[in-house]
Design a protein around this motif. Sequence first.
Motif, PDB file in Angstrom:
ATOM      1  N   LYS A  37      50.118  34.012  42.324  1.00 43.06           N
ATOM      2  CA  LYS A  37      49.943  33.012  41.258  1.00 43.06           C
ATOM      3  C   LYS A  37      49.359  33.669  40.005  1.00 43.06           C
ATOM      4  O   LYS A  37      49.836  33.456  38.900  1.00 43.06           O
ATOM      5  CB  LYS A  37      49.038  31.869  41.737  1.00 43.06           C
ATOM      6  CG  LYS A  37      49.596  31.114  42.938  1.00 43.06           C
ATOM      7  CD  LYS A  37      48.672  29.999  43.407  1.00 43.06           C
ATOM      8  CE  LYS A  37      47.337  30.473  43.964  1.00 43.06           C
ATOM      9  NZ  LYS A  37      47.430  31.286  45.190  1.00 43.06           N
ATOM     10  N   GLY A  38      48.310  34.460  40.205  1.00 43.81           N
ATOM     11  CA  GLY A  38      47.678  35.144  39.070  1.00 43.81           C
ATOM     12  C   GLY A  38      48.628  36.150  38.429  1.00 43.81           C
ATOM     13  O   GLY A  38      48.688  36.273  37.197  1.00 43.81           O
ATOM     14  N   THR A  39      49.379  36.838  39.264  1.00 48.29           N
ATOM     15  CA  THR A  39      50.324  37.850  38.771  1.00 48.29           C
ATOM     16  C   THR A  39      51.430  37.193  37.949  1.00 48.29           C
ATOM     17  O   THR A  39      51.750  37.644  36.850  1.00 48.29           O
ATOM     18  CB  THR A  39      50.931  38.609  39.977  1.00 48.29           C
ATOM     19  OG1 THR A  39      49.850  39.205  40.708  1.00 48.29           O
ATOM     20  CG2 THR A  39      51.907  39.686  39.535  1.00 48.29           C
ATOM     21  N   GLN A  40      52.010  36.112  38.464  1.00 44.99           N
ATOM     22  CA  GLN A  40      53.072  35.414  37.725  1.00 44.99           C
ATOM     23  C   GLN A  40      52.514  34.811  36.440  1.00 44.99           C
ATOM     24  O   GLN A  40      53.194  34.796  35.415  1.00 44.99           O
ATOM     25  CB  GLN A  40      53.705  34.298  38.577  1.00 44.99           C
ATOM     26  CG  GLN A  40      54.414  34.782  39.833  1.00 44.99           C
ATOM     27  CD  GLN A  40      55.595  35.702  39.561  1.00 44.99           C
ATOM     28  OE1 GLN A  40      56.216  35.662  38.498  1.00 44.99           O
ATOM     29  NE2 GLN A  40      55.899  36.570  40.518  1.00 44.99           N
ATOM     30  N   THR A  41      51.263  34.329  36.497  1.00 49.45           N
ATOM     31  CA  THR A  41      50.646  33.766  35.296  1.00 49.45           C
ATOM     32  C   THR A  41      50.586  34.818  34.201  1.00 49.45           C
ATOM     33  O   THR A  41      51.002  34.563  33.066  1.00 49.45           O
ATOM     34  CB  THR A  41      49.219  33.253  35.607  1.00 49.45           C
ATOM     35  OG1 THR A  41      49.314  32.212  36.567  1.00 49.45           O
ATOM     36  CG2 THR A  41      48.529  32.726  34.358  1.00 49.45           C
ATOM     37  N   SER A  42      50.104  36.017  34.513  1.00 50.29           N
ATOM     38  CA  SER A  42      49.994  36.992  33.422  1.00 50.29           C
ATOM     39  C   SER A  42      51.358  37.453  32.942  1.00 50.29           C
ATOM     40  O   SER A  42      51.544  37.723  31.750  1.00 50.29           O
ATOM     41  CB  SER A  42      49.062  38.156  33.769  1.00 50.29           C
ATOM     42  OG  SER A  42      49.385  38.694  34.992  1.00 50.29           O
ATOM     43  N   MET A  43      52.358  37.498  33.834  1.00 47.72           N
ATOM     44  CA  MET A  43      53.717  37.832  33.381  1.00 47.72           C
ATOM     45  C   MET A  43      54.257  36.746  32.438  1.00 47.72           C
ATOM     46  O   MET A  43      54.875  37.041  31.413  1.00 47.72           O
ATOM     47  CB  MET A  43      54.652  37.985  34.587  1.00 47.72           C
ATOM     48  CG  MET A  43      54.393  39.231  35.432  1.00 47.72           C
ATOM     49  SD  MET A  43      55.372  39.150  36.963  1.00 47.72           S
ATOM     50  CE  MET A  43      55.541  40.884  37.345  1.00 47.72           C
ATOM     51  N   LEU A  44      54.000  35.483  32.795  1.00 49.24           N
ATOM     52  CA  LEU A  44      54.493  34.383  31.952  1.00 49.24           C
ATOM     53  C   LEU A  44      53.802  34.374  30.591  1.00 49.24           C
ATOM     54  O   LEU A  44      54.431  34.114  29.572  1.00 49.24           O
ATOM     55  CB  LEU A  44      54.280  33.029  32.645  1.00 49.24           C
ATOM     56  CG  LEU A  44      55.228  32.692  33.793  1.00 49.24           C
ATOM     57  CD1 LEU A  44      54.790  31.398  34.482  1.00 49.24           C
ATOM     58  CD2 LEU A  44      56.680  32.578  33.320  1.00 49.24           C
ATOM     59  N   LEU A  45      52.491  34.662  30.582  1.00 47.45           N
ATOM     60  CA  LEU A  45      51.763  34.647  29.306  1.00 47.45           C
ATOM     61  C   LEU A  45      52.311  35.704  28.356  1.00 47.45           C
ATOM     62  O   LEU A  45      52.362  35.497  27.151  1.00 47.45           O
ATOM     63  CB  LEU A  45      50.268  34.872  29.531  1.00 47.45           C
ATOM     64  CG  LEU A  45      49.511  33.759  30.259  1.00 47.45           C
ATOM     65  CD1 LEU A  45      48.036  34.113  30.393  1.00 47.45           C
ATOM     66  CD2 LEU A  45      49.650  32.416  29.559  1.00 47.45           C
ATOM     67  N   LYS A  46      52.718  36.848  28.913  1.00 43.58           N
ATOM     68  CA  LYS A  46      53.307  37.901  28.069  1.00 43.58           C
ATOM     69  C   LYS A  46      54.659  37.468  27.522  1.00 43.58           C
ATOM     70  O   LYS A  46      55.026  37.767  26.395  1.00 43.58           O
ATOM     71  CB  LYS A  46      53.496  39.181  28.898  1.00 43.58           C
ATOM     72  CG  LYS A  46      52.252  40.034  28.897  1.00 43.58           C
ATOM     73  CD  LYS A  46      52.503  41.389  29.536  1.00 43.58           C
ATOM     74  CE  LYS A  46      51.172  41.974  29.996  1.00 43.58           C
ATOM     75  NZ  LYS A  46      51.244  42.560  31.334  1.00 43.58           N
ATOM     76  N   GLN A  47      55.420  36.769  28.358  1.00 42.85           N
ATOM     77  CA  GLN A  47      56.784  36.403  27.992  1.00 42.85           C
ATOM     78  C   GLN A  47      56.834  35.171  27.090  1.00 42.85           C
ATOM     79  O   GLN A  47      57.755  35.027  26.287  1.00 42.85           O
ATOM     80  CB  GLN A  47      57.572  36.156  29.296  1.00 42.85           C
ATOM     81  CG  GLN A  47      59.028  35.841  29.126  1.00 42.85           C
ATOM     82  CD  GLN A  47      59.816  37.015  28.555  1.00 42.85           C
ATOM     83  OE1 GLN A  47      59.507  38.174  28.814  1.00 42.85           O
ATOM     84  NE2 GLN A  47      60.825  36.709  27.740  1.00 42.85           N
ATOM     85  N   ILE A  48      55.853  34.261  27.261  1.00 38.92           N
ATOM     86  CA  ILE A  48      55.877  32.980  26.532  1.00 38.92           C
ATOM     87  C   ILE A  48      54.583  32.833  25.727  1.00 38.92           C
ATOM     88  O   ILE A  48      53.588  32.313  26.231  1.00 38.92           O
ATOM     89  CB  ILE A  48      56.036  31.773  27.499  1.00 38.92           C
ATOM     90  CG1 ILE A  48      57.197  32.004  28.465  1.00 38.92           C
ATOM     91  CG2 ILE A  48      56.187  30.468  26.728  1.00 38.92           C
ATOM     92  CD1 ILE A  48      57.363  30.910  29.519  1.00 38.92           C
TER      93      ILE A  48
END
Length: 228
Positions: free
Chosen positions: A20-31
């Motif tokens: 969850k934390g990993t996907q969150t930081s990936m999403l924040l970079k992308q969006i």
Amino acid sequence: ITRLLKPLRLLLLGAPGSGKGTQTSMLLKQIPQLSSLSSGDILRQEIKSESTLGRKAATYIAQGKLLPDDLITQLITFRLSKMGWLKPPATWLLDGFPRTTAQASTLDGILKQHNTDLNLVVELDVPESAILERIENRYVHVPSGRVYNLQYNPPKVPGLDDITGEPLTKRLDDTVEVFKKRLEEFKKANEPLKVYYKKSGLLCTVSGESSDIIFPKLLNLITSKFGQ
Ligand code: G5P
Ligand code: MG
């Protein structure tokens, strides 16, 4: 970079260590429009600052137990309001809250009072066999919530946060015994929670063995509903 055309209010569900934390930081970079809030990160900051709440939270977390619903719900909804996230056009992501049906229905009630709502719930479905070993190799930077793994995404300098250079620590609940308990607690709470969000038509599932497999699927799902 992905631009959202409509406000997104997303909840990520998933077992401890599912990413969850990993996907969150990936999403924040992308969006860039997106902001996030992680209940676990907030609790770890409270523990670090040795606040009254932090001391109370530590007794539950150290045993792998969930905090009482009213305690966590008050804490998180206070933050949501302070950050202006209860105002309708806000776009945000929640990691780790709600995680019981009681928390979910309280949050729904509060959002409704403010004429807003959650509009997507995604479960990260990762095989249990893949997550067990992730936990023992996890290190965290508590002030920012940044997460590292000695194999998957090691820090540039061993033991130090990439951005601030501050020391990384182990989570007090990342031991084999406590992890087992967390997994049990997760399963108990997650089934009814999924039923709850299935009923409201919000629940989607994204499956994969690794975060690199899950991320493009998750991003696709979001852009197909909210963006270009
Ligand atoms: P938390 O902090 O919410 P959990 O147990 O829900 O904790 P956790 O452990 O934080 O979830 P995660 O965020 O899903 O897992 O996973 P992650 O950190 O991104 O990834 C795990 C590790 O694997 C990392 O080291 C990462 O680098 C690595 N990794 C990621 N992807 C891959 C991959 O593809 N391959 C490999 N090899 N590695 C990878 O909650 C903690 C406690 O707080 C309380 C409870 O006591 C809870 O137990 N709490 C609440 N209590 C009541 N209600 C709530 N709403 C509560 N929220 C928190
Ligand atoms: Mg996490």
